[in-house]
Motif scaffolding. Structure first.
Motif, PDB file in Angstrom:
ATOM      1  N   LYS A   2       0.834  -1.212   0.000  1.00 17.77           N
ATOM      2  CA  LYS A   2       0.000   0.000   0.000  1.00 17.77           C
ATOM      3  C   LYS A   2       0.864   1.255   0.000  1.00 17.77           C
ATOM      4  O   LYS A   2       0.477   2.287  -0.517  1.00 17.77           O
ATOM      5  N   PHE A   3       2.046   1.141   0.649  1.00 16.30           N
ATOM      6  CA  PHE A   3       2.958   2.289   0.746  1.00 16.30           C
ATOM      7  C   PHE A   3       4.359   1.879   0.306  1.00 16.30           C
ATOM      8  O   PHE A   3       4.804   0.770   0.610  1.00 16.30           O
ATOM      9  N   ALA A   4       5.042   2.798  -0.370  1.00 13.04           N
ATOM     10  CA  ALA A   4       6.453   2.593  -0.693  1.00 13.04           C
ATOM     11  C   ALA A   4       7.182   3.862  -0.271  1.00 13.04           C
ATOM     12  O   ALA A   4       6.765   4.963  -0.630  1.00 13.04           O
ATOM     13  N   VAL A   5       8.221   3.708   0.535  1.00 10.57           N
ATOM     14  CA  VAL A   5       8.980   4.886   0.978  1.00 10.57           C
ATOM     15  C   VAL A   5      10.374   4.844   0.368  1.00 10.57           C
ATOM     16  O   VAL A   5      11.107   3.865   0.522  1.00 10.57           O
ATOM     17  N   MET A   6      10.730   5.925  -0.338  1.00  7.29           N
ATOM     18  CA  MET A   6      12.114   6.153  -0.781  1.00  7.29           C
ATOM     19  C   MET A   6      12.592   7.323   0.060  1.00  7.29           C
ATOM     20  O   MET A   6      12.025   8.406  -0.039  1.00  7.29           O
ATOM     21  N   VAL A   7      13.618   7.123   0.871  1.00 10.58           N
ATOM     22  CA  VAL A   7      14.074   8.220   1.727  1.00 10.58           C
ATOM     23  C   VAL A   7      14.505   9.410   0.850  1.00 10.58           C
ATOM     24  O   VAL A   7      14.162  10.550   1.116  1.00 10.58           O
ATOM     25  N   ASP A   8      15.196   9.117  -0.227  1.00  8.45           N
ATOM     26  CA  ASP A   8      15.664  10.155  -1.146  1.00  8.45           C
ATOM     27  C   ASP A   8      14.464  10.741  -1.924  1.00  8.45           C
ATOM     28  O   ASP A   8      13.742  10.012  -2.604  1.00  8.45           O
ATOM     29  N   GLU A   9      14.288  12.060  -1.801  1.00  8.03           N
ATOM     30  CA  GLU A   9      13.090  12.699  -2.341  1.00  8.03           C
ATOM     31  C   GLU A   9      13.017  12.637  -3.868  1.00  8.03           C
ATOM     32  O   GLU A   9      11.975  12.328  -4.441  1.00  8.03           O
ATOM     33  N   GLU A  10      14.141  12.913  -4.517  1.00  6.96           N
ATOM     34  CA  GLU A  10      14.159  12.873  -5.985  1.00  6.96           C
ATOM     35  C   GLU A  10      13.833  11.484  -6.501  1.00  6.96           C
ATOM     36  O   GLU A  10      13.085  11.305  -7.464  1.00  6.96           O
ATOM     37  N   LYS A  11      14.415  10.507  -5.822  1.00  9.21           N
ATOM     38  CA  LYS A  11      14.177   9.120  -6.251  1.00  9.21           C
ATOM     39  C   LYS A  11      12.731   8.708  -5.982  1.00  9.21           C
ATOM     40  O   LYS A  11      12.174   7.892  -6.707  1.00  9.21           O
ATOM     41  N   ALA A  12      12.132   9.297  -4.948  1.00 14.52           N
ATOM     42  CA  ALA A  12      10.722   9.009  -4.664  1.00 14.52           C
ATOM     43  C   ALA A  12       9.851   9.511  -5.819  1.00 14.52           C
ATOM     44  O   ALA A  12       8.936   8.823  -6.269  1.00 14.52           O
ATOM     45  N   LEU A  13      10.163  10.705  -6.321  1.00 13.66           N
ATOM     46  CA  LEU A  13       9.407  11.256  -7.455  1.00 13.66           C
ATOM     47  C   LEU A  13       9.573  10.364  -8.687  1.00 13.66           C
ATOM     48  O   LEU A  13       8.621  10.081  -9.412  1.00 13.66           O
ATOM     49  N   PHE A  14      10.802   9.900  -8.868  1.00 10.40           N
ATOM     50  CA  PHE A  14      11.112   9.010  -9.992  1.00 10.40           C
ATOM     51  C   PHE A  14      10.296   7.705  -9.873  1.00 10.40           C
ATOM     52  O   PHE A  14       9.707   7.227 -10.845  1.00 10.40           O
ATOM     53  N   LEU A  15      10.232   7.170  -8.656  1.00  7.04           N
ATOM     54  CA  LEU A  15       9.477   5.926  -8.410  1.00  7.04           C
ATOM     55  C   LEU A  15       7.990   6.141  -8.702  1.00  7.04           C
ATOM     56  O   LEU A  15       7.349   5.311  -9.362  1.00  7.04           O
ATOM     57  N   GLU A  16       7.484   7.264  -8.237  1.00 13.55           N
ATOM     58  CA  GLU A  16       6.065   7.574  -8.443  1.00 13.55           C
ATOM     59  C   GLU A  16       5.753   7.619  -9.939  1.00 13.55           C
ATOM     60  O   GLU A  16       4.768   7.054 -10.402  1.00 13.55           O
ATOM     61  N   GLN A  17       6.658   8.252 -10.695  1.00 19.07           N
ATOM     62  CA  GLN A  17       6.478   8.379 -12.143  1.00 19.07           C
ATOM     63  C   GLN A  17       6.512   7.004 -12.815  1.00 19.07           C
ATOM     64  O   GLN A  17       5.675   6.678 -13.665  1.00 19.07           O
TER      65      GLN A  17
END
Ligand code: NAD
Ligand code: MG
Length: 394
Positions: A52-67
């Motif tokens: 249900k949730f995925a956490v990437m500590v690194d913010e830029e990489k989190a945006l990349f994952l979301e995309q």
């Protein structure tokens, strides 16, 4: 169905945990997976396990994952970022069990959040416990959380404890713990050659396939030092009741010696899926995927005392726990800095113990009676270790 959150899902323990979970889809639902920077692996895990949730500590990489997830038409996974998000997912209502498998001090606050939220905490992240000691154990007791050890030795000891035993209690009839160690890759290397050990050689563990930091810790035997402190806390025993035993075959994962002379041991192939499955199924048992032990192939088991001249880090850990207070926090922080510097080839293998010893010498044994003191000490010890390293290189 139990909900599980895996902190450090992309690491060695995280991946083994997912392997065990995938064998029991009827028992566990994956609520959250977290990673520091490894977006490729977390993305693949999201595709396979649909948390249900995925956490990437690194913010830029989190945006990349979301995309990437949006491109793959997966829209129901909430992607979060930042350190605070680790604490959020570790305390979610729908999470029953938290696998604490982040490496190092970075895992302290999320593991503590799980403890405070009363979760079943499956603890691999030994550094979190070593650095916070009684504060962590108190958080478990106060919230009514269950703490189950994942470290293979501590899981073995737990399995050898009396029925209904809970971590943090003293098992009165247990007089001694025999904490086994493989001795790592340099058990027999001539002492004068240790100075030239490379990171590549240190990481190549003969028995266990693990992350880089714990592999170096195994080579210096600081891993056993941290585990000695971990055992004192988990089993509420003094350090002199815990004997480190080098057992190069890594088949016995530790032993408990009882007052009647019985010594109970837990054995098995060296594969972390056994302690992971044990803790996940506890108090039941289920399949872990680990091959049955072939005792005839093992044929022989050896035991020897550790040589503290070869493994000064083990001596330093003994000193830290015997001194008590903030000293284990200092030891852990200095070790993390020294290991990082060794992996970056800034310092030599034999400098690791020296950096830790010199760092510890600059601290007095104040009490570690608040989380704030622990965090401040951790920062100060890191700064001290960095200064010592800079001094070495001038
Ligand atoms: P690893 O390096 O393979 O994985 C570490 C995980 O933590 C990764 O998912 C990474 O993304 C995450 N992480 C790293 N730094 C982070 C940070 N700053 N913030 C948030 N997340 C971060 O490590 P590992 O070998 O899986 O070990 C994990 C823990 O388990 C360690 O404490 C280790 O001592 C303990 N442990 C490991 C083994 C083993 O066999 N690997 C055995 C016993 C205990
Ligand atoms: Mg271990």
């Amino acid at each position: 169905m139990k909900g599980i959150c895996i902190l450090g899902a992309t690491g060695s323990i995280g991946v083994s945990t997912l392997d065990v979970v995938s064998r029991h889809p009827d028992k566990y639902e994956i609520i959250a997976l977290t990673a520091n920077t490894n977006v490729e692996v977390l993305y693949q895990q999201c595709l396979t396990y649909l948390p249900k949730f995925a956490v990437m500590v690194d913010e830029e990489k989190a945006l990349f994952l979301e995309q990437k997830l949006a491109d793959a038409k997966i829209t129901h996974i909430s992607v979060l970022s930042g350190m605070a998000a680790l604490e959020t997912v570790a305390s979610l209502e729908e999470v029953d069990s938290v696998m604490a498998a982040i490496v190092g001090a970075a895992g302290l606050l999320p593991s503590l959040a799980a403890a405070k939220a009363g979760k079943t905490v499956l603890l691999a992240n030994k550094e979190a416990l070593v650095m916070s000691g009684d504060i962590f154990m108190q958080a478990i007791t106060e919230s009514g959380a269950t703490l189950l050890p994942i470290d293979s030795e501590h899981n073995a000891i737990f399995q050898c404890m009396p029925a209904n035993y809970k971590t943090g209690e003293t098992a009165k009839q247990a007089r001694r713990i025999l904490l086994t160690a493989s001795g790592g890759p340099f058990r027999e290397t001539p002492l004068e050659q240790l100075v030239d050990v490379t990171p590549e050689q240190a990481i190549a563990h003969p028995k266990w396939n693990m992350g880089r930091k714990i592999s170096v810790d195994s080579a210096t035997m600081m891993n056993k030092g941290l585990e000695l402190i971990e055992a004192c806390l988990l089993f509420n025993m003094p350090s002199d009741a815990i004997q480190v035993v080098i057992h190069k075959q890594s088949i016995i994962h530790s032993m408990v010696d009882y007052v009647d002379g019985s010594v109970l041991a837990q054995m098995g192939n060296p594969d972390m899926r056994t302690p992971i499955a044990h803790a996940m199924a506890y108090p039941e048992r289920f399949d872990s995927g680990v091959a049955p032990l072939d005792i005839f192939e093992v044929a022989q088991m050896d035991f020897e005392k550790p040589n503290l001249q070869r493994f000064p880090c083990l001596r330093l850990a003994q000193e830290a726990i015997n001194t008590g207070g903030i000293m284990p926090t200092v030891l852990n922080a200095a070790n993390e800095i020294a290991v990082e510097a060794f992996l970056n080839e800034t310092v030599k293998f034999t400098d690791i113990a020296m950096i830790i010893e010199q760092t510890m010498a600059q601290f007095t044994a104040n009490q570690a009676n608040s989380l704030e003191i622990v965090l401040v000490t951790d920062t100060k010890a890191r700064e001290t270790a960095v200064k010592i390293i800079n001094g070495l290189n001038h």
